[in-house]
Scaffold this motif. Sequence first.
Motif, PDB file in Angstrom:
ATOM      1  N   SER A  36      34.740  89.873   3.443  1.00 29.46           N
ATOM      2  CA  SER A  36      33.419  89.420   3.952  1.00 29.46           C
ATOM      3  C   SER A  36      32.740  88.482   2.704  1.00 29.46           C
ATOM      4  CB  SER A  36      32.604  90.710   3.853  1.00 29.46           C
ATOM      5  OG  SER A  36      32.558  91.504   2.671  1.00 29.46           O
ATOM      6  N   PRO A  75      30.944  88.133  11.086  1.00 30.73           N
ATOM      7  CA  PRO A  75      30.187  89.463  11.099  1.00 30.73           C
ATOM      8  C   PRO A  75      30.408  90.575  12.106  1.00 30.73           C
ATOM      9  CG  PRO A  75      29.013  87.482  11.960  1.00 30.73           C
ATOM     10  CD  PRO A  75      30.459  87.005  11.674  1.00 30.73           C
ATOM     11  N   THR A  76      29.969  91.633  11.704  1.00 30.26           N
ATOM     12  CA  THR A  76      29.921  92.706  12.723  1.00 30.26           C
ATOM     13  C   THR A  76      29.105  92.281  13.882  1.00 30.26           C
ATOM     14  OG1 THR A  76      29.977  94.237  10.981  1.00 30.26           O
ATOM     15  CG2 THR A  76      29.251  95.143  12.966  1.00 30.26           C
ATOM     16  N   GLY A  77      29.780  92.694  15.253  1.00 31.75           N
ATOM     17  CA  GLY A  77      29.336  92.138  16.533  1.00 31.75           C
ATOM     18  C   GLY A  77      29.818  90.752  17.030  1.00 31.75           C
ATOM     19  N   SER A  78      30.449  90.303  16.248  1.00 30.96           N
ATOM     20  CA  SER A  78      31.069  88.884  16.678  1.00 30.96           C
ATOM     21  C   SER A  78      32.276  89.145  17.691  1.00 30.96           C
ATOM     22  CB  SER A  78      31.777  88.143  15.597  1.00 30.96           C
ATOM     23  OG  SER A  78      32.530  87.084  15.941  1.00 30.96           O
ATOM     24  N   LEU A 132      35.979  89.814  16.968  1.00 34.73           N
ATOM     25  CA  LEU A 132      36.330  91.221  16.168  1.00 34.73           C
ATOM     26  C   LEU A 132      36.789  92.407  17.504  1.00 34.73           C
ATOM     27  CD1 LEU A 132      33.742  91.374  13.535  1.00 34.73           C
ATOM     28  CD2 LEU A 132      36.045  91.023  13.457  1.00 34.73           C
ATOM     29  N   SER A 133      36.406  91.974  18.613  1.00 34.05           N
ATOM     30  CA  SER A 133      37.016  92.646  19.744  1.00 34.05           C
ATOM     31  C   SER A 133      38.578  92.589  19.972  1.00 34.05           C
ATOM     32  CB  SER A 133      36.112  92.530  20.996  1.00 34.05           C
ATOM     33  OG  SER A 133      34.741  92.746  20.853  1.00 34.05           O
ATOM     34  N   THR A 173      41.316  91.929  13.689  1.00 36.89           N
ATOM     35  CA  THR A 173      40.808  92.346  12.708  1.00 36.89           C
ATOM     36  C   THR A 173      41.062  91.429  11.671  1.00 36.89           C
ATOM     37  OG1 THR A 173      41.014  94.765  13.206  1.00 36.89           O
ATOM     38  CG2 THR A 173      40.816  94.081  10.984  1.00 36.89           C
ATOM     39  N   SER A 217      41.713  90.586   7.273  1.00 36.67           N
ATOM     40  CA  SER A 217      41.905  90.947   6.034  1.00 36.67           C
ATOM     41  C   SER A 217      42.183  89.905   5.119  1.00 36.67           C
ATOM     42  CB  SER A 217      42.630  92.352   6.132  1.00 36.67           C
ATOM     43  OG  SER A 217      43.902  92.021   6.714  1.00 36.67           O
TER      44      SER A 217
END
Length: 136
Positions: free
Chosen positions: A70, A76-79, A82-83, A86, A88
């Motif tokens: 991050s 960001p969460t909800g992008s 990201l579905s 992941t 890292s």
Amino acid sequence: MKTPKRNGFTLIELMIVVAVVAVLAAIALPSYSYAVRKSRRADAQAVLSEMQIRQEKWRANNSTYTATASDVGAPPTGSKILSFYTFSIANNTATTFTVQATPVTGTDQVNDKQSGTTCSPLSINQSGARLPTACW
């Protein structure tokens, strides 16, 4: 006497049309699925490239690379990406890092292949080496 004019289709004609549509769908669906996976892979590659650039900016302002995704622009969460992936940071040291995008288990992105090579995980490191090379 005239024979009455019949309107409409016979059952045979209708079955032929259904069969032709089914064959066309069977041919088109795999191509469409491949194109969608390839598009999602391109989105993940764009995020990885941006994260790599931000890692370099981070190191210019700090004495080491960060191990926190991050901090360097992970979506960001909800992008929507990201579905399917992941993001890292792996192999993090003061002078090296590898940013990775791993397909989310249970999504079709797990089946993403290019030239017979499985595109999982996608990665880029501090020197710009991109793996797997066939997928970039």
